[in-house]
Design a protein around this motif. Sequence first.
Motif, mmCIF file in Angstrom:
data_model
loop_
_atom_site.group_PDB
_atom_site.id
_atom_site.type_symbol
_atom_site.label_atom_id
_atom_site.label_comp_id
_atom_site.label_asym_id
_atom_site.label_seq_id
_atom_site.Cartn_x
_atom_site.Cartn_y
_atom_site.Cartn_z
ATOM 1 N N GLY A 81 0.846 -1.181 -0.127
ATOM 2 C CA GLY A 81 0.073 -0.089 -0.013
ATOM 3 C C GLY A 81 0.678 1.040 0.000
ATOM 4 O O GLY A 81 0.747 2.050 -0.673
ATOM 5 N N GLU A 82 1.879 1.260 0.813
ATOM 6 C CA GLU A 82 2.657 2.608 0.787
ATOM 7 C C GLU A 82 3.349 2.632 -0.527
ATOM 8 O O GLU A 82 3.603 3.703 -0.880
ATOM 9 C CB GLU A 82 3.734 2.022 1.896
ATOM 10 C CG GLU A 82 3.392 2.292 3.259
ATOM 11 C CD GLU A 82 2.707 3.606 3.781
ATOM 12 O OE1 GLU A 82 3.389 4.597 3.310
ATOM 13 O OE2 GLU A 82 1.762 3.771 4.404
ATOM 14 N N ILE A 83 4.039 1.656 -0.722
ATOM 15 C CA ILE A 83 4.601 1.773 -2.176
ATOM 16 C C ILE A 83 3.844 2.204 -3.260
ATOM 17 O O ILE A 83 4.172 2.968 -4.208
ATOM 18 C CB ILE A 83 5.495 0.208 -2.945
ATOM 19 C CG1 ILE A 83 6.509 -0.123 -1.836
ATOM 20 C CG2 ILE A 83 5.744 0.340 -4.281
ATOM 21 C CD1 ILE A 83 6.980 -1.597 -2.130
ATOM 22 N N GLY A 84 2.518 1.714 -3.471
ATOM 23 C CA GLY A 84 1.460 2.284 -4.337
ATOM 24 C C GLY A 84 1.289 3.724 -4.034
ATOM 25 O O GLY A 84 1.212 4.312 -5.090
ATOM 26 N N ASN A 85 0.978 4.268 -3.037
ATOM 27 C CA ASN A 85 0.682 5.637 -2.558
ATOM 28 C C ASN A 85 1.977 6.222 -3.127
ATOM 29 O O ASN A 85 1.897 7.573 -3.317
ATOM 30 C CB ASN A 85 0.506 5.814 -1.163
ATOM 31 C CG ASN A 85 -0.879 5.188 -0.685
ATOM 32 O OD1 ASN A 85 -1.486 4.796 -1.653
ATOM 33 N ND2 ASN A 85 -1.099 4.951 0.572
ATOM 34 N N ALA A 86 3.175 5.829 -2.600
ATOM 35 C CA ALA A 86 4.317 6.780 -3.124
ATOM 36 C C ALA A 86 4.528 6.858 -4.580
ATOM 37 O O ALA A 86 4.964 7.940 -4.975
ATOM 38 C CB ALA A 86 5.720 5.880 -2.557
ATOM 39 N N GLY A 87 4.147 5.666 -5.388
ATOM 40 C CA GLY A 87 4.308 5.876 -6.657
ATOM 41 C C GLY A 87 3.195 6.749 -7.272
ATOM 42 O O GLY A 87 3.724 7.736 -8.138
ATOM 43 N N LYS A 88 2.033 7.062 -6.625
ATOM 44 C CA LYS A 88 0.950 8.107 -7.096
ATOM 45 C C LYS A 88 1.564 9.438 -6.807
ATOM 46 O O LYS A 88 1.426 10.231 -7.452
ATOM 47 C CB LYS A 88 -0.364 7.711 -6.500
ATOM 48 C CG LYS A 88 -0.828 6.495 -6.978
ATOM 49 C CD LYS A 88 -2.138 6.023 -6.390
ATOM 50 C CE LYS A 88 -2.740 4.849 -6.793
ATOM 51 N NZ LYS A 88 -3.905 4.538 -5.899
ATOM 52 N N ALA A 89 2.353 9.741 -5.682
ATOM 53 C CA ALA A 89 2.570 10.673 -5.217
ATOM 54 C C ALA A 89 3.744 11.457 -5.755
ATOM 55 O O ALA A 89 4.023 12.618 -6.144
ATOM 56 C CB ALA A 89 2.849 10.671 -3.581
#
Length: 109
Positions: A81-89
């Motif tokens: 989830g964090e990796i996914g959010n970091a990629g979007k940000a």
Amino acid sequence: GLAELRARREELSGRIREEEAERSRLQGRIWALTERLARTSESLARHLAARGELDRTIAETEAAYGKILESSQTLLDVLKGEIGNAGKASEPQSTSKEKEKQARGQKHS
């Protein structure tokens, strides 16, 4: 008469000695078997206790392993989830004009 009675008495005395000897042998065997039974029972009790301790240790280890797997899966899910959010940000937010330019550039290619 008397000689016959004495002969019967001697015969009985012989049988008595044989039976006493047999009884003595049997008592010796009983004693040996009783000792063997006691040692075997003590050994069995020790082995049963050791097996019970191993069963408890195995159950505790399996429970701990299950908790580790569960925690690992939770951590993995959080990291995904964090990796996914970091990629979007980290993706630059394109403006509408930039998107139009990109679209026109693709049409001319």
